[in-house]
Scaffold this motif. Structure first.
Motif, PDB file in Angstrom:
ATOM      1  N   ASP A   1       1.205  -1.226   0.000  1.00 22.50           N
ATOM      2  CA  ASP A   1       0.030   0.504   0.470  1.00 22.50           C
ATOM      3  C   ASP A   1       1.360   1.364   0.031  1.00 22.50           C
ATOM      4  O   ASP A   1       0.373   2.403  -0.806  1.00 22.50           O
ATOM      5  N   LEU A   2       1.625   0.997   0.415  1.00 25.00           N
ATOM      6  CA  LEU A   2       2.789   2.520   0.670  1.00 25.00           C
ATOM      7  C   LEU A   2       3.051   2.995  -1.175  1.00 25.00           C
ATOM      8  O   LEU A   2       4.149   4.238  -0.835  1.00 25.00           O
ATOM      9  N   PHE A   3       2.992   2.141  -1.880  1.00 25.14           N
ATOM     10  CA  PHE A   3       4.220   2.888  -3.151  1.00 25.14           C
ATOM     11  C   PHE A   3       2.689   2.297  -4.540  1.00 25.14           C
ATOM     12  O   PHE A   3       2.815   2.356  -5.281  1.00 25.14           O
ATOM     13  N   VAL A   4       1.682   2.052  -3.800  1.00 23.63           N
ATOM     14  CA  VAL A   4       0.458   2.093  -4.514  1.00 23.63           C
ATOM     15  C   VAL A   4      -0.287   3.177  -3.914  1.00 23.63           C
ATOM     16  O   VAL A   4      -0.839   2.793  -3.193  1.00 23.63           O
ATOM     17  N   ASP A   5      -0.031   3.689  -5.360  1.00 25.38           N
ATOM     18  CA  ASP A   5      -1.088   4.939  -5.166  1.00 25.38           C
ATOM     19  C   ASP A   5      -2.332   5.354  -6.617  1.00 25.38           C
ATOM     20  O   ASP A   5      -2.125   5.528  -8.236  1.00 25.38           O
ATOM     21  N   LEU A   6      -3.392   4.747  -6.835  1.00 26.41           N
ATOM     22  CA  LEU A   6      -4.581   4.793  -7.078  1.00 26.41           C
ATOM     23  C   LEU A   6      -5.343   5.807  -7.302  1.00 26.41           C
ATOM     24  O   LEU A   6      -6.433   5.626  -8.017  1.00 26.41           O
TER      25      LEU A   6
ATOM     26  N   PRO B   1     -13.251   0.964 -10.810  1.00 23.27           N
ATOM     27  CA  PRO B   1     -11.677   1.153 -11.248  1.00 23.27           C
ATOM     28  C   PRO B   1     -10.969   0.243 -10.010  1.00 23.27           C
ATOM     29  O   PRO B   1      -9.351  -0.028 -10.431  1.00 23.27           O
ATOM     30  N   GLU B   2     -10.337   1.194  -8.956  1.00 26.56           N
ATOM     31  CA  GLU B   2      -9.163   1.064  -7.932  1.00 26.56           C
ATOM     32  C   GLU B   2      -9.832  -0.021  -7.019  1.00 26.56           C
ATOM     33  O   GLU B   2      -8.771  -0.872  -6.882  1.00 26.56           O
ATOM     34  N   LEU B   3     -11.096  -0.184  -6.699  1.00 23.15           N
ATOM     35  CA  LEU B   3     -11.509  -1.092  -6.196  1.00 23.15           C
ATOM     36  C   LEU B   3     -10.585  -3.016  -7.220  1.00 23.15           C
ATOM     37  O   LEU B   3     -10.509  -3.462  -6.637  1.00 23.15           O
TER      38      LEU B   3
ATOM     39  N   LEU C   1      -7.046  -7.449  -7.681  1.00 19.76           N
ATOM     40  CA  LEU C   1      -6.223  -8.271  -8.801  1.00 19.76           C
ATOM     41  C   LEU C   1      -4.876  -7.928  -8.082  1.00 19.76           C
ATOM     42  O   LEU C   1      -4.132  -9.232  -8.347  1.00 19.76           O
ATOM     43  N   LEU C   2      -4.219  -6.812  -7.810  1.00 21.70           N
ATOM     44  CA  LEU C   2      -3.225  -6.965  -6.690  1.00 21.70           C
ATOM     45  C   LEU C   2      -3.513  -7.779  -5.454  1.00 21.70           C
ATOM     46  O   LEU C   2      -2.563  -8.927  -5.512  1.00 21.70           O
ATOM     47  N   VAL C   3      -4.353  -8.133  -5.077  1.00 19.06           N
ATOM     48  CA  VAL C   3      -4.227  -9.073  -3.719  1.00 19.06           C
ATOM     49  C   VAL C   3      -4.380 -10.902  -4.418  1.00 19.06           C
ATOM     50  O   VAL C   3      -3.300 -10.937  -3.423  1.00 19.06           O
ATOM     51  N   GLY C   4      -5.415 -10.800  -5.355  1.00 18.79           N
ATOM     52  CA  GLY C   4      -4.722 -12.192  -6.335  1.00 18.79           C
ATOM     53  C   GLY C   4      -3.472 -13.281  -6.677  1.00 18.79           C
ATOM     54  O   GLY C   4      -3.251 -13.545  -6.198  1.00 18.79           O
TER      55      GLY C   4
ATOM     56  N   TRP D   1      -8.585  -4.052   3.903  1.00 16.37           N
ATOM     57  CA  TRP D   1      -8.048  -2.547   4.614  1.00 16.37           C
ATOM     58  C   TRP D   1      -7.946  -2.402   3.618  1.00 16.37           C
ATOM     59  O   TRP D   1      -7.573  -0.995   2.941  1.00 16.37           O
ATOM     60  N   PHE D   2      -6.749  -3.061   2.674  1.00 18.01           N
ATOM     61  CA  PHE D   2      -6.074  -2.902   1.586  1.00 18.01           C
ATOM     62  C   PHE D   2      -6.934  -2.284  -0.044  1.00 18.01           C
ATOM     63  O   PHE D   2      -6.743  -1.490  -0.512  1.00 18.01           O
TER      64      PHE D   2
END
Length: 101
Positions: free
Chosen positions: A32-37, A58-60, A65-68, A91-92
């Motif tokens: 999450d520190l590096f993901v800015d959507l 789209p952010e969700l 997909l990142l979680v997956g 949370w993510f």
């Protein structure tokens, strides 16, 4: 004297914070520190219709997909189940306890 088991009555209000329940060293916090959507909606606005059923945020979608990808969840149905059950995934994905997946 032992009486019959009382049925628990649901509380009217809950004080619960996902932020407090996700460990500080969890992988999702590091990602999450590096993901800015924050600007993704503006970039994709032209591709979404204003009529018909509401589309998926789209952010969700990207966060799920990142979680997956990070946890090897290949099935979209399984991913929805995991995000529904796992507090760190919720949370993510910026979901509250009451949000539908």
């Amino acid at each position: 004297m032992m009486g019959p088991r009382q049925e628990a009555q649901a509380a009217l209000f809950y004080e619960f914070s996902l932020e407090e329940h996700v460990p500080q060293d969890h992988l999702q916090r590091s990602i999450d520190l590096f993901v800015d959507l924050s600007s993704i909606r503006a970039h994709l606005a032209d591709f979404y219709s204003h009529t018909g059923r509401p589309s998926v945020d789209p952010e969700l979608l990207i966060r799920m997909l990142l979680v997956g990808y990070c946890f090897g969840i290949r099935s979209e149905r399984r991913l929805c189940e995991e995000v529904h059950l796992n507090l760190a995934y919720r949370w993510f994905c910026r979901l509250d306890l009451t949000d539908r997946i």
